[in-house]
Enzyme design. Structure first.
Site, short mmCIF file in Angstrom:
data_model
loop_
_atom_site.label_atom_id
_atom_site.label_comp_id
_atom_site.label_asym_id
_atom_site.label_seq_id
_atom_site.Cartn_x
_atom_site.Cartn_y
_atom_site.Cartn_z
N TYR A 128 19.64 22.39 -54.10
CA TYR A 128 20.75 23.34 -54.00
C TYR A 128 20.47 24.47 -53.02
CZ TYR A 128 22.27 21.07 -58.33
OH TYR A 128 22.66 20.15 -59.25
N THR A 129 19.24 24.86 -52.89
CA THR A 129 18.92 26.05 -52.08
C THR A 129 18.61 25.67 -50.63
OG1 THR A 129 16.58 25.96 -52.68
CG2 THR A 129 18.03 27.25 -54.10
#
Length: 845
Positions: A128-129
């Site tokens: 996600y990051t």
């Protein structure tokens, strides 16, 4: 089996060893591996191996600060595949730590997405990051391509994938924290301010043997990302001297007072995490170890405001005594032990020797490393310059004989033969002939001898500079200082942690400082119902052109002078009253629109702010006077509004269809000048107006003609009752001495005049008053203002046809004609007048 074992022993395939000796040797190997390859940072770059591999891999892959971020999963996969043969969690956790601004004093990775929080929240999964290198990390790896550090193959054993034993490390190794536990060794290094450390390194280049006291005059002590306050200097002196010491650090706590409450606000914490601080406070309150606090611990922290943990005080609590208990019983005060253990090594060799060092020894070692890096960079640049110079000499020969070289190319069977022919004919070296032979025929014919000659002269100058640099250590040190100064200018910032040399841990807190210092400010309310604060004097001496279009900073409705500790009272059209501290209002520039007041106060959609007032205190002899459109007036003591807050309370009870038109803050004993939209003005004495409680219907102020409404009211104070504090409020209270005042009367169609106050007779309350402005058909009185001749006014108007948008006009009051009550007004603007604002002369006074 025994005979087979004997034969194996004889044949040398089995070796017998003492198990205790084998275990000791294996454990020593394991311990050395943990020390050198995992837990301790290198003294030259301040990094552990996994951190160095992450930064190197991102650098080689081009994940730079000037490029878009990439998925963290891509970074983790790259580092695992090429550099770090361990679990993905270890790589991602190390990378996230380098990106956390509350962990690293100077983050080396710029993260995007949930990278964890100070409250102990875990980061999101690496799918996600996103991340990329920070400019600081790029500075740390500057000159990596200049053969300044040794490189070796990674575990992948690919000759194209190399990793450095250490980085050039253009940033000192103590600017970021580092901790680790090895076998028999542990390190815990505090962060420091980059600008302070670099200034100390510059000073050490001139004076390597300076004392610890001299060093402490440059580097004050640790500088944590969260701020805080270090108590005393003894612990700092210890670890500066020996590398080992213990300090006590406290949170920064301020007192916030509102009309209804007092609170201790924690704005900076020790480097232990907000979650741990909050839990320790709650436990201390529940256990009765801290008295004087309400049980609620409110965390109002966010990315914009930073840390803000609010502890509400009981009414009878002593803030200093409560804070002393908090420091003693909670993690608002903690002890931190430091042990600065680094790995050391010889130049161009891996670091293998762990050693606990003081700050002086460490920075001198780092300075020597920087001198070595600059030396190797200069050697690399000199070699490259000489190689290019050698090639240029061949190109110059080639340019002078371009046609002959083309002929040789055409006659040769292949390029190898052409290269050999060029070498023999013009006495060129292999490197020179290779460059020419690699060109196309058209490139050879376009060789520019003058261009190469200019480049040759530049390179000769550069070679001379580099040779001088390598032969003169003083020149090298001067260059190093210059580059350190550039890093200070580029990355240096203010210290966050306060070093309190005089404080003692065992002394009680004597005073809690206010959250916001008492500073002057200018408060602006716009016609769009937005509010903002500006520095004092923002409108004190205007340079606005006499005419011009309306800008964002001229959507003015009201300007107030005040202080950050004042209470701001707001009267709404519904008759409700609100209050909030001035320091909660947003700070902005003159061109900014400010923040909608409805976000700060619980205003209903059908409510509009009528007026704001800044109050230092809710004095008994001052009153809030509100006038309604239907001609009602109510006068209530300011003391009635002490407990009003942002949620608001009903003040003036209004009849159906009525609304508050004007609000004033006054002292007793003056007079009111009340005007209706039909041009009537009534002057009556304050003594005829009785005082009511906060919630009341009021009494009739002015008798209005059918279809008319009250639009303006001014307060005419008594000269002897205008002390300095009242002068501060003169703009918002319309309080002007009667001896010099004139009533400025303005109509919607742009007509204006000044009427001497003495021309307006004093009448009884609840009468119709007298005509102050003769209106043309369809026109209405817009507003009135009490002015002095030297007052400056800003008018906002819309030209007829509205093709040009809203315009401004700035005038002095004396430029508007002073006429009798019955005199005909003059037209100021050809259009519709929208607003008139009295500009303060000196708000900062």
């Amino acid at each position: 089996m025994a005979r087979m074992s004997d034969r194996s022993v004889e044949q040398g395939t089995i070796r017998e060893e003492d198990f205790a000796v084998l275990l000791a040797r294996a454990f020593a190997t394991y311990g050395l591996s943990v020390v050198t390859d995992r837990a301790l940072p290198d003294a030259r770059d301040g990094l552990k191996p996994v951190q160095r591999r992450i930064l190197t891999g991102m650098h080689e892959a081009g994940y730079r600060s000037d490029r878009p971020t990439v998925k963290s999963a891509e970074v983790v996969g790259l580092i695992l595949g090429n550099y770090h043969p361990h679990g993905d969690a270890s790589v991602y956790e190390a990378a996230v730590r380098l990106a956390q601004p509350f962990t690293m004093r100077y983050p080396l990775i710029e993260g995007q997405g949930n990278m964890g929080s100070e409250d102990g929240d875990a980061p999101a999964a690496y799918r996600y990051t996103e991340m990329r290198l920070s400019p600081l990390a790029e500075a740390l790896m500057a000159d990596l391509e200049c053969e300044t550090v040794p490189l070796h193959p990674t575990y992948k054993q690919d000759p194209k994938v190399l990793e450095p034993d250490y980085l050039p490390g253009r940033l000192p190794p103590v600017i970021n924290p580092s901790s680790g536990i090895a076998v028999g060794l542990a390190t815990n290094i505090p962060p420091h301010n980059l600008a302070e450390v670099l200034r100390a390194c510059i000073a050490l280049l001139d004076q390597p043997e300076m004392s610890v006291e001299q060093l402490m005059s440059i580097i004050q002590g640790p500088d944590f990302p969260q701020g805080g306050r270090v108590i005393g200097l003894d612990g700092i002196r210890d670890y500066f001297t020996t590398g080992k010491g213990r300090i006590v650090i406290r949170a920064e706590v301020r007192l916030e007072e509102t009309p209804r409450s007092r609170s201790l606000v924690i704005v900076q914490i020790p480097p232990v995490g907000r979650d741990r601080v909050k839990v320790s406070i709650a436990e201390a309150i529940n256990a009765g170890r801290v008295e004087g606090l309400l049980p609620d611990v409110r965390d109002e922290s966010d990315a914009e405001k930073g840390t803000r943990i609010v502890l509400d005080l009981r009414k009878d609590a002593d803030p200093a005594r409560v804070l002393t208990q908090l420091y003693q019983e909670t993690d608002l005060q903690v002890s931190l032990s430091f042990q600065m253990v680094f790995l050391f090594g010889e130049p161009m060799q891996p670091a293998r020797q762990p050693r606990q060092v003081g700050m002086l020894e460490l920075l001198n070692y780092w300075n020597a490393h920087q001198v070595d890096v600059l030396t190797r960079r200069a050697q690399f640049q000199l070699r490259k310059a000489r190689e290019r110079l050698h090639v240029l000499e061949g190109l110059i020969i080639g340019a002078a004989n371009a046609q002959e070289i083309v002929r040789l190319f055409q006659q040769a069977e292949d390029r190898a033969e052409a290269r050999r022919a060029i070498e023999e004919r013009y006495k060129l070296t292999a490197a020179q002939s290779e460059v020419i032979a690699g060109m196309t025929l058209s490139q050879v014919t376009r060789l520019d001898a003058q261009k190469y000659a200019r480049e040759r002269e530049e390179l000769l100058t550069r070679v001379a500079e580099l040779e001088h640099l390598l032969s003169d250590r003083r020149a090298l040190v001067t260059l190093l200082k210059k580059e350190m100064q550039q890093l200070i200018r580029r990355f240096g910032d203010a210290r966050r942690t306060v070093i309190d040399a005089q404080a003692r841990v065992d002394e009680p807190v004597r005073e809690v400082l206010p959250l916001y210092e008492r500073t002057p400010l200018t408060l602006v309310l716009t016609r769009a119902a937005t509010v903002k604060t500006l520095p004092p004097g923002a409108y004190g001496s205007r340079s606005t052109e006499r005419y011009g279009p309306v800008r964002g900073d001229e959507q003015l409705r009201q300007i107030l002078a005040g202080y950050s500790q004042d209470a701001v009272l707001c009267v709404a059209s519904s008759g409700r009253v609100f209050q909030l501290p001035a320091f909660r209002l947003p700070q902005a520039t003159r061109s900014a629109r400010g923040e909608p007041l409805a976000r700060l106060l619980a205003l209903n959609p059908d409510e509009e702010p009528v007026a704001l007032f800044t109050l230092e205190a809710h004095e008994e002899d001052r009153y809030l006077v509100t006038f309604s459109r239907q001609g009602k007036v109510k006068k209530s003591p300011l003391s009635e509004y002490r407990t009003v807050d942002e949620e608001g309370l009903q003040d003036m009870k209004l009849a159906e269809g009525d609304a508050v038109a004007v609000a004033l803050v006054v002292r007793a004993g003056g007079e009111y000048l009340v005007s209706s939209e039909s041009g009537q003005t009534l002057r009556f004495a304050d003594e005829s107006l009785r005082v009511q409680g906060r919630a009341g219907q009021g009494v009739m102020a002015m008798t209005l003609a059918a279809g008319s409404r009250l639009v303006s009211a001014c307060y005419l104070g008594q000269p002897q009752e205008l002390p300095a504090e009242e002068a501060r409020q003169s703009e918002q209270a319309d309080s002007v001495a009667a001896s010099t005042a004139a009533l400025l009367v303005l109509s919607e169609q742009g007509y204006a005049k000044r009427v001497p106050v003495e021309d307006l007779p004093l009448r009884g309350r609840a009468t119709a008053g007298v005509s102050s402005l003769t209106l043309v058909p369809g026109d209405h009185l817009l507003t009135t203002l009490l002015v002095q001749p030297t007052d400056q006014l800003l008018f906002i108007w819309r030209p007829e046809g509205a093709s040009k948008g809203e315009q401004t006009l700035v005038l002095y009051a004396q430029e508007i004609p002073l006429l009798g009550r019955t005199g005909a007004a003059q037209r100021l603007v050809e259009g519709r007048l929208l607003a008139a604002v009295l500009l303060p002369r000196t708000l900062d006074s």
